[in-house]
Design a protein around this motif. Structure first.
Motif, PDB file in Angstrom:
ATOM      1  N   LEU A  49      37.002   0.804  14.142  1.00  0.00           N
ATOM      2  CA  LEU A  49      36.720   0.844  12.713  1.00  0.00           C
ATOM      3  C   LEU A  49      36.855  -0.546  12.120  1.00  0.00           C
ATOM      4  O   LEU A  49      37.758  -1.305  12.460  1.00  0.00           O
ATOM      5  CB  LEU A  49      37.694   1.777  11.978  1.00  0.00           C
ATOM      6  N   ASP A  50      35.937  -0.855  11.230  1.00  0.00           N
ATOM      7  CA  ASP A  50      36.002  -2.030  10.384  1.00  0.00           C
ATOM      8  C   ASP A  50      36.538  -1.503   9.069  1.00  0.00           C
ATOM      9  O   ASP A  50      36.007  -0.541   8.524  1.00  0.00           O
ATOM     10  CB  ASP A  50      34.589  -2.586  10.213  1.00  0.00           C
ATOM     11  N   GLY A  51      37.593  -2.040   8.593  1.00  0.00           N
ATOM     12  CA  GLY A  51      38.123  -1.452   7.380  1.00  0.00           C
ATOM     13  C   GLY A  51      39.022  -2.372   6.614  1.00  0.00           C
ATOM     14  O   GLY A  51      39.212  -3.530   6.981  1.00  0.00           O
ATOM     15  N   PRO A  52      39.608  -1.851   5.581  1.00  0.00           N
ATOM     16  CA  PRO A  52      40.514  -2.664   4.767  1.00  0.00           C
ATOM     17  C   PRO A  52      41.771  -3.017   5.555  1.00  0.00           C
ATOM     18  O   PRO A  52      42.219  -2.263   6.405  1.00  0.00           O
ATOM     19  CB  PRO A  52      40.834  -1.766   3.572  1.00  0.00           C
ATOM     20  N   TYR A  53      42.319  -4.169   5.257  1.00  0.00           N
ATOM     21  CA  TYR A  53      43.513  -4.613   5.978  1.00  0.00           C
ATOM     22  C   TYR A  53      44.799  -4.056   5.389  1.00  0.00           C
ATOM     23  O   TYR A  53      45.870  -4.259   5.937  1.00  0.00           O
ATOM     24  CB  TYR A  53      43.578  -6.134   6.073  1.00  0.00           C
ATOM     25  N   ALA A  72      40.368  -4.947  11.076  1.00  0.00           N
ATOM     26  CA  ALA A  72      40.257  -5.027   9.626  1.00  0.00           C
ATOM     27  C   ALA A  72      39.618  -6.332   9.160  1.00  0.00           C
ATOM     28  O   ALA A  72      39.783  -7.380   9.766  1.00  0.00           O
ATOM     29  CB  ALA A  72      41.642  -4.892   9.007  1.00  0.00           C
ATOM     30  N   ASP A  73      38.915  -6.218   8.057  1.00  0.00           N
ATOM     31  CA  ASP A  73      38.276  -7.362   7.421  1.00  0.00           C
ATOM     32  C   ASP A  73      39.286  -7.995   6.475  1.00  0.00           C
ATOM     33  O   ASP A  73      39.568  -7.475   5.410  1.00  0.00           O
ATOM     34  CB  ASP A  73      37.036  -6.893   6.662  1.00  0.00           C
ATOM     35  N   ILE A  74      39.828  -9.127   6.894  1.00  0.00           N
ATOM     36  CA  ILE A  74      40.833  -9.816   6.088  1.00  0.00           C
ATOM     37  C   ILE A  74      40.258 -11.114   5.526  1.00  0.00           C
ATOM     38  O   ILE A  74      40.946 -11.926   4.946  1.00  0.00           O
ATOM     39  CB  ILE A  74      42.110 -10.050   6.928  1.00  0.00           C
ATOM     40  N   GLN A  83      49.046 -12.963   4.561  1.00  0.00           N
ATOM     41  CA  GLN A  83      48.257 -11.740   4.662  1.00  0.00           C
ATOM     42  C   GLN A  83      48.218 -11.224   6.096  1.00  0.00           C
ATOM     43  O   GLN A  83      48.209 -10.025   6.321  1.00  0.00           O
ATOM     44  CB  GLN A  83      46.836 -11.966   4.154  1.00  0.00           C
ATOM     45  N   TRP A  84      48.172 -12.117   7.075  1.00  0.00           N
ATOM     46  CA  TRP A  84      48.098 -11.695   8.470  1.00  0.00           C
ATOM     47  C   TRP A  84      49.335 -10.910   8.883  1.00  0.00           C
ATOM     48  O   TRP A  84      49.228  -9.884   9.540  1.00  0.00           O
ATOM     49  CB  TRP A  84      47.944 -12.898   9.399  1.00  0.00           C
ATOM     50  N   GLU A  85      50.506 -11.410   8.514  1.00  0.00           N
ATOM     51  CA  GLU A  85      51.750 -10.802   8.990  1.00  0.00           C
ATOM     52  C   GLU A  85      51.898  -9.330   8.577  1.00  0.00           C
ATOM     53  O   GLU A  85      52.169  -8.485   9.434  1.00  0.00           O
ATOM     54  CB  GLU A  85      52.954 -11.621   8.523  1.00  0.00           C
ATOM     55  N   PRO A  86      51.714  -8.971   7.313  1.00  0.00           N
ATOM     56  CA  PRO A  86      51.827  -7.550   6.960  1.00  0.00           C
ATOM     57  C   PRO A  86      50.769  -6.686   7.658  1.00  0.00           C
ATOM     58  O   PRO A  86      51.048  -5.549   8.037  1.00  0.00           O
ATOM     59  CB  PRO A  86      51.638  -7.526   5.441  1.00  0.00           C
ATOM     60  N   ALA A  87      49.576  -7.222   7.840  1.00  0.00           N
ATOM     61  CA  ALA A  87      48.515  -6.461   8.520  1.00  0.00           C
ATOM     62  C   ALA A  87      48.895  -6.207   9.983  1.00  0.00           C
ATOM     63  O   ALA A  87      48.737  -5.096  10.492  1.00  0.00           O
ATOM     64  CB  ALA A  87      47.188  -7.211   8.422  1.00  0.00           C
ATOM     65  N   ILE A  88      49.417  -7.223  10.636  1.00  0.00           N
ATOM     66  CA  ILE A  88      49.845  -7.077  12.028  1.00  0.00           C
ATOM     67  C   ILE A  88      51.020  -6.101  12.114  1.00  0.00           C
ATOM     68  O   ILE A  88      51.068  -5.245  12.994  1.00  0.00           O
ATOM     69  CB  ILE A  88      50.221  -8.450  12.616  1.00  0.00           C
ATOM     70  N   ALA A  89      51.956  -6.214  11.179  1.00  0.00           N
ATOM     71  CA  ALA A  89      53.129  -5.334  11.181  1.00  0.00           C
ATOM     72  C   ALA A  89      52.738  -3.868  11.009  1.00  0.00           C
ATOM     73  O   ALA A  89      53.430  -2.987  11.512  1.00  0.00           O
ATOM     74  CB  ALA A  89      54.093  -5.755  10.071  1.00  0.00           C
ATOM     75  N   ARG A  90      51.641  -3.596  10.330  1.00  0.00           N
ATOM     76  CA  ARG A  90      51.176  -2.210  10.168  1.00  0.00           C
ATOM     77  C   ARG A  90      50.450  -1.693  11.401  1.00  0.00           C
ATOM     78  O   ARG A  90      50.062  -0.534  11.444  1.00  0.00           O
ATOM     79  CB  ARG A  90      50.281  -2.097   8.930  1.00  0.00           C
ATOM     80  N   GLY A  91      50.248  -2.553  12.406  1.00  0.00           N
ATOM     81  CA  GLY A  91      49.690  -2.089  13.667  1.00  0.00           C
ATOM     82  C   GLY A  91      48.195  -2.291  13.845  1.00  0.00           C
ATOM     83  O   GLY A  91      47.616  -1.767  14.796  1.00  0.00           O
ATOM     84  N   LEU A  92      47.555  -3.047  12.957  1.00  0.00           N
ATOM     85  CA  LEU A  92      46.129  -3.302  13.136  1.00  0.00           C
ATOM     86  C   LEU A  92      45.908  -4.012  14.462  1.00  0.00           C
ATOM     87  O   LEU A  92      46.718  -4.836  14.882  1.00  0.00           O
ATOM     88  CB  LEU A  92      45.588  -4.140  11.983  1.00  0.00           C
TER      89      LEU A  92
END
Length: 131
Positions: A49-53, A72-74, A83-92
């Protein structure tokens, strides 16, 4: 949930033509909760899926439980480790970035990856970096 019937024939043709290539789509806007995304993926079993980060960790986990990755599209002017760190922490599992070299350097510096693959399209400087 909105209908996505027009994509089914196209998706099926792609899977026949290139079964090794994952087919990516954006989930509908109302598929942001674990239950809603699970319902979408049960009907449309995409691998990617391409989606929100900013999806929740629970929503990302629901996708992963069904074997679906989210790249995700960041991409944005303020894109950075903040921005990268919270996205990675959520498991993207991947980030589409306008700054792939900086993202790769960040992943290496934080010891998340020793060797990072980078996927790009055409001559575009942007790319997707699996995390």
């Amino acid at each position: 949930m909105p209908t996505t019937e027009p994509i089914r024939p196209s998706t099926e043709r792609w899977k026949r033509a290139a079964p090794q290539v994952p087919v990516m789509t954006s989930p509908p806007g109302d598929a942001r909760t674990p239950d809603a995304l699970t319902a979408f993926l049960n009907n449309w079993p995409f691998e990617l899926l391409d989606g929100p980060y900013d999806l929740s960790a629970e929503t990302v986990a629901a996708a992963k439980a069904l074997g679906t990755q989210i790249w995700a599209d960041i991409q944005n002017p303020l894109e950075s480790p903040a921005q990268w760190e919270p996205a990675i922490a959520r498991g993207l599992t991947g980030l589409q970035s306008d700054h792939p070299d900086a993202l790769v350097a960040y992943l290496k510096a934080t010891k998340r990856r020793e060797e990072v693959k980078r996927y790009t399209t055409g001559g575009n400087a942007a790319g997707t970096v699996p995390v």
